[in-house]
Scaffold this motif. Structure first.
Motif, PDB file in Angstrom:
ATOM      1  N   SER A 142       0.829  -1.190   0.000  1.00 15.10           N
ATOM      2  CA  SER A 142       0.000   0.000   0.000  1.00 15.10           C
ATOM      3  C   SER A 142       0.868   1.246   0.000  1.00 15.10           C
ATOM      4  O   SER A 142       2.026   1.219   0.435  1.00 15.10           O
ATOM      5  N   VAL A 143       0.321   2.349  -0.487  1.00 13.26           N
ATOM      6  CA  VAL A 143       1.049   3.615  -0.499  1.00 13.26           C
ATOM      7  C   VAL A 143       1.282   4.046   0.952  1.00 13.26           C
ATOM      8  O   VAL A 143       0.363   4.085   1.759  1.00 13.26           O
ATOM      9  N   GLY A 144       2.520   4.336   1.276  1.00 12.69           N
ATOM     10  CA  GLY A 144       2.866   4.613   2.651  1.00 12.69           C
ATOM     11  C   GLY A 144       3.522   3.427   3.331  1.00 12.69           C
ATOM     12  O   GLY A 144       4.119   3.565   4.401  1.00 12.69           O
ATOM     13  N   GLY A 145       3.407   2.232   2.715  1.00 18.04           N
ATOM     14  CA  GLY A 145       4.096   1.059   3.217  1.00 18.04           C
ATOM     15  C   GLY A 145       3.550   0.458   4.483  1.00 18.04           C
ATOM     16  O   GLY A 145       4.279  -0.195   5.225  1.00 18.04           O
ATOM     17  N   LYS A 146       2.260   0.614   4.753  1.00 14.11           N
ATOM     18  CA  LYS A 146       1.709   0.060   5.986  1.00 14.11           C
ATOM     19  C   LYS A 146       1.285  -1.391   5.828  1.00 14.11           C
ATOM     20  O   LYS A 146       1.429  -2.192   6.752  1.00 14.11           O
ATOM     21  N   TYR A 147       0.740  -1.747   4.655  1.00 13.03           N
ATOM     22  CA  TYR A 147       0.217  -3.096   4.457  1.00 13.03           C
ATOM     23  C   TYR A 147       0.826  -3.734   3.211  1.00 13.03           C
ATOM     24  O   TYR A 147       1.243  -3.040   2.279  1.00 13.03           O
ATOM     25  N   MET A 148       0.845  -5.052   3.228  1.00 14.29           N
ATOM     26  CA  MET A 148       1.236  -5.833   2.065  1.00 14.29           C
ATOM     27  C   MET A 148       0.137  -6.835   1.764  1.00 14.29           C
ATOM     28  O   MET A 148      -0.330  -7.550   2.659  1.00 14.29           O
ATOM     29  N   ALA A 149      -0.292  -6.886   0.511  1.00  7.13           N
ATOM     30  CA  ALA A 149      -1.283  -7.864   0.066  1.00  7.13           C
ATOM     31  C   ALA A 149      -0.571  -8.947  -0.726  1.00  7.13           C
ATOM     32  O   ALA A 149       0.254  -8.655  -1.587  1.00  7.13           O
ATOM     33  N   LEU A 150      -0.890 -10.195  -0.425  1.00  4.67           N
ATOM     34  CA  LEU A 150      -0.250 -11.338  -1.064  1.00  4.67           C
ATOM     35  C   LEU A 150      -1.307 -12.274  -1.613  1.00  4.67           C
ATOM     36  O   LEU A 150      -2.240 -12.672  -0.899  1.00  4.67           O
ATOM     37  N   ALA A 151      -1.181 -12.622  -2.891  1.00  5.17           N
ATOM     38  CA  ALA A 151      -2.078 -13.607  -3.510  1.00  5.17           C
ATOM     39  C   ALA A 151      -1.565 -15.009  -3.200  1.00  5.17           C
ATOM     40  O   ALA A 151      -0.368 -15.278  -3.335  1.00  5.17           O
ATOM     41  N   GLU A 152      -2.469 -15.898  -2.808  1.00  8.45           N
ATOM     42  CA  GLU A 152      -2.106 -17.255  -2.442  1.00  8.45           C
ATOM     43  C   GLU A 152      -3.002 -18.250  -3.176  1.00  8.45           C
ATOM     44  O   GLU A 152      -4.102 -17.913  -3.614  1.00  8.45           O
ATOM     45  N   ARG A 153      -2.492 -19.469  -3.263  1.00  9.05           N
ATOM     46  CA  ARG A 153      -3.251 -20.554  -3.888  1.00  9.05           C
ATOM     47  C   ARG A 153      -3.220 -21.758  -2.956  1.00  9.05           C
ATOM     48  O   ARG A 153      -2.173 -22.357  -2.737  1.00  9.05           O
ATOM     49  N   ARG A 154      -4.370 -22.091  -2.371  1.00  6.89           N
ATOM     50  CA  ARG A 154      -4.477 -23.207  -1.435  1.00  6.89           C
ATOM     51  C   ARG A 154      -5.656 -24.089  -1.822  1.00  6.89           C
ATOM     52  O   ARG A 154      -6.762 -23.592  -2.067  1.00  6.89           O
ATOM     53  N   ASP A 155      -5.393 -25.361  -1.878  1.00  5.65           N
ATOM     54  CA  ASP A 155      -6.461 -26.330  -2.162  1.00  5.65           C
ATOM     55  C   ASP A 155      -7.254 -25.944  -3.407  1.00  5.65           C
ATOM     56  O   ASP A 155      -8.493 -25.959  -3.412  1.00  5.65           O
ATOM     57  N   CYS A 156      -6.508 -25.565  -4.451  1.00  2.00           N
ATOM     58  CA  CYS A 156      -7.100 -25.203  -5.750  1.00  2.00           C
ATOM     59  C   CYS A 156      -8.054 -24.021  -5.637  1.00  2.00           C
ATOM     60  O   CYS A 156      -9.012 -23.908  -6.423  1.00  2.00           O
ATOM     61  N   GLN A 157      -7.816 -23.143  -4.689  1.00  2.00           N
ATOM     62  CA  GLN A 157      -8.660 -21.966  -4.513  1.00  2.00           C
ATOM     63  C   GLN A 157      -7.779 -20.767  -4.208  1.00  2.00           C
ATOM     64  O   GLN A 157      -6.779 -20.857  -3.490  1.00  2.00           O
TER      65      GLN A 157
END
Length: 508
Positions: A142-157
């Motif tokens: 995020s702008v400002g560096g407070k949060y990070m979003a990560l895409a994940e793949r678990r159990d085909c979802q």
């Protein structure tokens, strides 16, 4: 405009520092740091192998060098040249590396996206995050560096995890409604996370920080969908480029379409200024080998822009529909820093650049180039853009007009990409194995920069740094740091929590 001399570089690894004071470039296994105003070499570092990737930290104090073939990352300090760091992923391999927003953590991605590792340069601690998904943009800060979003793949979802970049603790973990998540991106105000599906399904989802789905958008079905996406700097608009050669603008209140912008083959509007590049023909040189550089310039073709009278036919290339990733649809979109303009590029019209007035939501200018456009970028401080077409010319556009400038250097220099100085006073022009700087501001375009004669071979007293391990420097960034991926995998358990522990210190 003043142009510097040509400097060597490898793999187009050239970047301005975020504060605009330095210019980093990779030349084989060497990292060269230059002063932007004088282009004199300030630091010269020797890496363990050929450099494949470089990236500045957010505070411009460190430079990261990735050597993915050997699974290594080396970090160098500008303020303390004696300090250095080596990160070794071990048998897991290495496919990507990036800085965290605070500039004190390095995130590496293992081969086949087996895990994402967070390395601390201060405490020498490490944490592993499992299940990262391999997609075009699976990590975004995020702008400002407070949060990070990560895409994940678990159990085909598909799943999405949001972490705090301060403590690297999990803030939210939720399941995504996508069939095959292709990327995610924070809005500039960090309130909304945009997630889009692969091109096989037209689906755009907008999530809040707590995982609530705020809106779902789909323009059509049973056809190739989203190709590119961009937020406006004010977060008021979301621009979506599609394979149907149209750009759609969504508003941030209802997340409905406020405008659909087509890219027609014929431009017939009195409110649109069409600039077409025209080249003057020159006689063929008698022999390229026998010509000197000044004489050869006499046989180089000159180009300029001419304003066309509408209607104007736009050149179109037919895409190969029987191949993967056809060159069709809106593949590039970017807003100017002040949110007044936006450019788009339709991939099956490779020689055409479309410039839109965001306030009127209408087309205001079209640039038709002789050669296919390779790279376009907005000035970070003014509403003007620069582009290149893999020739020796720099093209620029603003609301006042357009211009074409030939780079006055000896020999052949073809511009493949470019980047703006953070202040907008200079443009870095990058070729296949050379680079030069175009100074736009009179204060910066001094004689020492325009006629610099230093080269990377003049190493002087700069010697390769020796990597050492000091057991008494666990919490001190003024000493060498060695981090190796030999610790047990801490992992992210099924309840999506991260752990951090001291790393084992091994011998180099």
């Amino acid at each position: 405009m003043n142009f510097s001399e040509l400097f060597r570089q490898s793999l187009q690894l050239c970047k301005f520092s975020p504060d605009g004071k330095y210019l980093a470039s990779g030349v084989d296994y060497r990292l060269v740091i230059r002063d932007v105003e004088t282009l004199q070499i300030q630091q010269l570092y020797s890496c363990l192998d050929a450099i494949q990737y470089i990236e500045w930290s957010g505070d411009s104090q460190f430079v990261l060098c990735g050597m993915f073939k050997r699974g290594l990352v080396q970090v160098w300090s500008l303020e303390i040249p004696e300090w250095h760091c080596k990160i070794d992923e071990g048998s897991a391999g290495l496919s990507a590396a990036t800085w965290s927003p605070d500039g004190r953590h390095v995130l590496t991605t293992a081969d086949f996206h087996l895990r994402v590792t967070v390395w601390s340069l201060v405490t020498k601690s490490v944490s592993y995050i499992r299940y990262p998904k391999q997609c075009s943009k699976g990590i975004d800060f995020s702008v400002g560096g407070k949060y990070m979003a990560l895409a994940e793949r678990r159990d085909c979802q598909d799943h999405i995890s949001i972490f705090s970049c301060q403590s690297w603790s999990l803030v939210k973990h939720f399941e995504s409604e996508t069939d095959d998540l292709a990327g995610l991106q924070w809005s500039p105000d960090s309130r909304v996370l945009c997630v889009w599906d692969s091109c096989l399904t037209y689906r755009v989802l907008l999530y809040s920080l707590d995982g609530r789905c705020l809106a779902r958008y789909s323009a059509y079905d049973l056809a190739l969908g989203v190709k590119t996406l961009a937020w406006s700097p004010s977060s008021q608009f979301l621009a979506i480029g599609s394979y149907d050669e149209k750009l759609r603008l969504l508003n941030h209140v209802t997340w409905k379409t406020i405008a659909t912008l087509p890219h027609p083959e014929v431009i017939d509007s009195k409110n649109v200024v069409v600039y077409k590049e025209t080249e003057t023909r020159t006689p063929n040189p008698p022999s390229k080998k026998s010509l000197s550089a000044p004489t050869a310039s006499l046989f180089a073709g000159q180009s300029k822009y001419e304003v066309q009278t509408c209607p104007v036919q736009v050149p179109v290339s037919k895409p190969a529909l029987n191949k993967a990733n056809p060159k069709l649809g809106v593949g590039s979109v970017q807003f100017s820093h002040d949110n007044k303009y936006m450019f788009t590029k339709n991939d099956n019209m490779p020689c055409v650049l479309w410039v839109w007035d965001v306030r009127r939501v209408s087309l205001c200018a079209v640039l038709i180039q002789t050669n296919p456009i390779k790279f376009v970028s907005w000035d970070p401080s003014r509403p003007r853009l620069a582009l290149c077409t893999s020739n020796n010319k720099l093209y620029m556009w603003s609301s006042e007009g357009s211009l074409s400038v030939e780079v006055p250097v000896e020999g052949s220099f073809l511009i493949h990409s470019l980047s703006w100085h953070p202040d907008g006073d200079a443009v870095l022009l990058v070729g296949k194995d050379q680079m030069c700087v175009c100074f736009l501001s009179p204060s910066q375009a001094n004689a020492s920069a325009a006629h610099n004669t230093s080269t990377i071979n003049s190493t002087g007293d700069n010697k390769p740094l020796t990597i050492s391990n000091d057991n008494s420097s666990n919490n001190n960034t003024n000493n060498s740091v060695i981090v190796k991926g030999s610790s047990d995998i801490l992992g992210l358990p099924d309840e999506a929590r991260t752990e951090v522990r001291d790393m084992e210190e091994g011998e180099d």
